[in-house]
Scaffold this motif. Structure first.
Motif, PDB file in Angstrom:
ATOM      1  N   PRO A  66      12.332   0.350 -14.231  1.00  0.00           N
ATOM      2  CA  PRO A  66      11.517  -0.741 -14.738  1.00  0.00           C
ATOM      3  C   PRO A  66      11.126  -1.832 -13.927  1.00  0.00           C
ATOM      4  CG  PRO A  66      13.385  -0.099 -15.974  1.00  0.00           C
ATOM      5  CD  PRO A  66      13.429   0.734 -14.661  1.00  0.00           C
ATOM      6  N   ALA A  67      11.699  -2.037 -12.829  1.00  0.00           N
ATOM      7  CA  ALA A  67      11.277  -3.043 -11.897  1.00  0.00           C
ATOM      8  C   ALA A  67       9.969  -2.648 -11.302  1.00  0.00           C
ATOM      9  CB  ALA A  67      12.303  -3.459 -10.892  1.00  0.00           C
ATOM     10  N   GLY A  68       9.910  -1.409 -10.961  1.00  0.00           N
ATOM     11  CA  GLY A  68       8.811  -0.631 -10.158  1.00  0.00           C
ATOM     12  C   GLY A  68       7.620  -0.675 -10.786  1.00  0.00           C
TER      13      GLY A  68
ATOM     14  N   GLN B  36       9.365   1.479   5.009  1.00  0.00           N
ATOM     15  CA  GLN B  36       8.616   0.680   4.203  1.00  0.00           C
ATOM     16  C   GLN B  36       9.085   0.300   2.911  1.00  0.00           C
ATOM     17  OE1 GLN B  36       6.258  -1.612   5.336  1.00  0.00           O
ATOM     18  NE2 GLN B  36       6.602  -0.831   7.549  1.00  0.00           N
ATOM     19  N   LEU B  37       9.237   1.268   2.025  1.00  0.00           N
ATOM     20  CA  LEU B  37       9.854   1.258   0.593  1.00  0.00           C
ATOM     21  C   LEU B  37      11.057   0.330   0.746  1.00  0.00           C
ATOM     22  CD1 LEU B  37       9.137   4.775  -0.679  1.00  0.00           C
ATOM     23  CD2 LEU B  37       7.805   2.564  -1.092  1.00  0.00           C
TER      24      LEU B  37
ATOM     25  N   ASN C 178      14.020  -4.603  -0.400  1.00  0.00           N
ATOM     26  CA  ASN C 178      14.710  -5.835   0.074  1.00  0.00           C
ATOM     27  C   ASN C 178      14.030  -7.084  -0.147  1.00  0.00           C
ATOM     28  OD1 ASN C 178      16.958  -4.285   0.925  1.00  0.00           O
ATOM     29  ND2 ASN C 178      16.059  -4.022   3.025  1.00  0.00           N
ATOM     30  N   ALA C 179      13.062  -7.199   0.219  1.00  0.00           N
ATOM     31  CA  ALA C 179      11.939  -8.311   0.162  1.00  0.00           C
ATOM     32  C   ALA C 179      11.876  -8.978  -1.447  1.00  0.00           C
ATOM     33  CB  ALA C 179      10.605  -8.253   0.719  1.00  0.00           C
ATOM     34  N   VAL C 180      11.941  -8.049  -2.314  1.00  0.00           N
ATOM     35  CA  VAL C 180      11.572  -8.624  -3.674  1.00  0.00           C
ATOM     36  C   VAL C 180      12.913  -8.420  -4.207  1.00  0.00           C
ATOM     37  CG1 VAL C 180       9.459  -7.456  -3.886  1.00  0.00           C
ATOM     38  CG2 VAL C 180      11.187  -5.893  -4.510  1.00  0.00           C
ATOM     39  N   GLY C 181      13.925  -7.885  -3.784  1.00  0.00           N
ATOM     40  CA  GLY C 181      15.250  -7.880  -4.571  1.00  0.00           C
ATOM     41  C   GLY C 181      15.400  -7.411  -5.522  1.00  0.00           C
ATOM     42  N   ALA C 182      14.929  -6.000  -5.645  1.00  0.00           N
ATOM     43  CA  ALA C 182      14.976  -5.002  -6.705  1.00  0.00           C
ATOM     44  C   ALA C 182      14.754  -3.590  -6.202  1.00  0.00           C
ATOM     45  CB  ALA C 182      14.147  -5.452  -7.619  1.00  0.00           C
ATOM     46  N   ILE C 183      15.309  -2.679  -7.000  1.00  0.00           N
ATOM     47  CA  ILE C 183      15.015  -1.355  -6.626  1.00  0.00           C
ATOM     48  C   ILE C 183      13.683  -0.833  -7.456  1.00  0.00           C
ATOM     49  CG2 ILE C 183      15.721   1.109  -6.816  1.00  0.00           C
ATOM     50  CD1 ILE C 183      17.325  -0.746  -4.727  1.00  0.00           C
ATOM     51  N   LEU C 184      12.837  -0.408  -6.726  1.00  0.00           N
ATOM     52  CA  LEU C 184      11.501   0.078  -7.303  1.00  0.00           C
ATOM     53  C   LEU C 184      11.284   1.313  -7.718  1.00  0.00           C
ATOM     54  CD1 LEU C 184       9.198  -2.028  -4.875  1.00  0.00           C
ATOM     55  CD2 LEU C 184      10.430  -2.809  -7.105  1.00  0.00           C
TER      56      LEU C 184
ATOM     57  N   GLU D  30       0.726  -1.305  -0.051  1.00  0.00           N
ATOM     58  CA  GLU D  30       0.093  -0.084  -0.062  1.00  0.00           C
ATOM     59  C   GLU D  30       0.719   1.363   0.164  1.00  0.00           C
ATOM     60  OE1 GLU D  30      -3.923   1.886   2.479  1.00  0.00           O
ATOM     61  OE2 GLU D  30      -3.102  -0.140   2.898  1.00  0.00           O
ATOM     62  N   VAL D  31       1.946   1.195   0.845  1.00  0.00           N
ATOM     63  CA  VAL D  31       2.802   2.400   0.735  1.00  0.00           C
ATOM     64  C   VAL D  31       3.373   2.561  -0.419  1.00  0.00           C
ATOM     65  CG1 VAL D  31       5.075   3.123   1.680  1.00  0.00           C
ATOM     66  CG2 VAL D  31       3.427   2.162   3.312  1.00  0.00           C
ATOM     67  N   PHE D  32       3.983   1.541  -1.010  1.00  0.00           N
ATOM     68  CA  PHE D  32       4.646   1.631  -2.320  1.00  0.00           C
ATOM     69  C   PHE D  32       3.526   2.191  -3.455  1.00  0.00           C
ATOM     70  CE2 PHE D  32       4.838  -0.441  -6.823  1.00  0.00           C
ATOM     71  CZ  PHE D  32       6.109   0.286  -7.025  1.00  0.00           C
TER      72      PHE D  32
END
Length: 317
Positions: free
Chosen positions: A66-68, A42-43, A48-54, A14-16
């Motif tokens: 792009p991952a975000g 939270q971001l 960290n949880a998804v292993g990518a910079i969003l 939700e924060v993202f």
């Protein structure tokens, strides 16, 4: 305390999503009622949880990577499912509804909204009520983003298939002029028009109507505050086009201004309650049913006593 770093949480999603919508951590924090530091943490946890910079947080405004952009589509689906599950559970027993997020146009914040919330609080004793007031276009954006459950706002000329709409009230646009000023179009042309800002839907609606009337009026001022506009009208600096609700909100200046019908083709707006279709069951209709007698008692009837010429133009729907 259970450690959540490294886990994907619904709150983190939700924060993202709020941050991706607002492209600002501080704006997302205001929308969520959280602190900017909490949103930032939270971001970080989610990345960290998804292993990518969003999000590229060095950019102003923020930019989705792009991952975000990819994760945002999945995140919205997750939130949609969670919201639907919450709504389905609430529909079984509305008395168990834990949260109700209401958006109200500022025209109703002083009288109608407190009475409505007091009524609902008496029936929904376990519900937390969250109120957002603001311009109609902002409330529609928040409803679309699922940040609000129900909004009461001026219609904006279009609706979507997902909207459940309950018309509440129609009101005309009127002219507010300095006390004793003439009511003819020639009289008004002698004064500058103090225009409601075109950044809001109402301002654009007024400007469009003037254009269709082929009226080019001198306007040196464009403001977004009823009180500021009415202060200038009361001081004799010009005249304005607004609604009876706007005029009544600026009570301290009413004695120095007159309200009258527009000296050209009429213009009206409709105020409706809008919610997401088939999400909260009968609740949107119930809230609309509560609002109509409040609008009659607190707005329509007093206005017609003071300005009987509004009869028929200012009315419940």
């Amino acid at each position: 305390m259970v450690e959540t770093a490294g886990r994907i949480t619904l709150w983190g999603i939700e924060v993202f999503t709020a941050t991706a919508d607002e492209l600002s951590i501080s704006a997302a924090a205001r929308r969520l009622g959280a602190s900017p530091s909490s949103v930032s943490q939270q971001l970080s946890n989610l990345e960290n949880a998804v292993g990518a910079i969003l999000l590229d947080r060095s950019a102003r405004p923020l930019v989705l990577t792009p991952a975000g952009a990819l994760f945002r589509r999945r995140a919205q689906s997750i939130l949609n499912e969670a919201e639907q599950a919450r709504a389905e559970l609430a529909m079984q027993d509305l008395s168990s509804l834990t949260r109700f997020r209401l958006g109200m146009i500022e025209d109703f914040d002083a009288d109608v909204t407190p009475r409505l919330l007091s009524q609902m609080a008496g029936d929904l004793s376990s519900t937390q009520f969250l109120l957002e007031t603001g311009a109609s276009h902002r409330l529609f954006d928040l409803l679309d983003a699922r940040a609000l459950d129900v909004i009461v706002a001026a219609d904006m000329g279009a609706s979507a298939a997902w909207m459940e709409v309950h018309p509440l009230m129609q009101e005309p646009f009127v002219a507010a002029v300095p006390k004793g000023a003439g009511a003819s179009l020639a009289d008004l042309r002698a004064l500058p028009l103090i225009q409601y800002t075109g950044r809001h839907h109402m301002g654009r609606q007024i400007a469009s109507h003037l254009a269709t009337q082929n009226l080019r009026l001198d306007h040196r001022f464009e403001l977004d505050s009823y009180h500021a506009i009415m202060a200038m009208v009361a001081a004799g600096a010009g005249w304005t086009i607004l609604t009876p609700l706007g005029f009544l909100r600026a009570q301290r200046f009413r004695g120095a201004a007159d309200l009258m019908p527009l000296p050209f083709d009429p213009l009206t707006r409709c105020i409706s309650l809008t919610a997401r279709r088939e999400v909260l069951g009968d609740m949107p209709g119930d809230v609309a049913g509560r609002l109509r007698p409040l609008l009659s008692e607190l707005i329509v009837e007093p206005a017609l006593v003071e300005m009987p010429w509004l009869n028929g133009a200012l009315r419940l729907l």
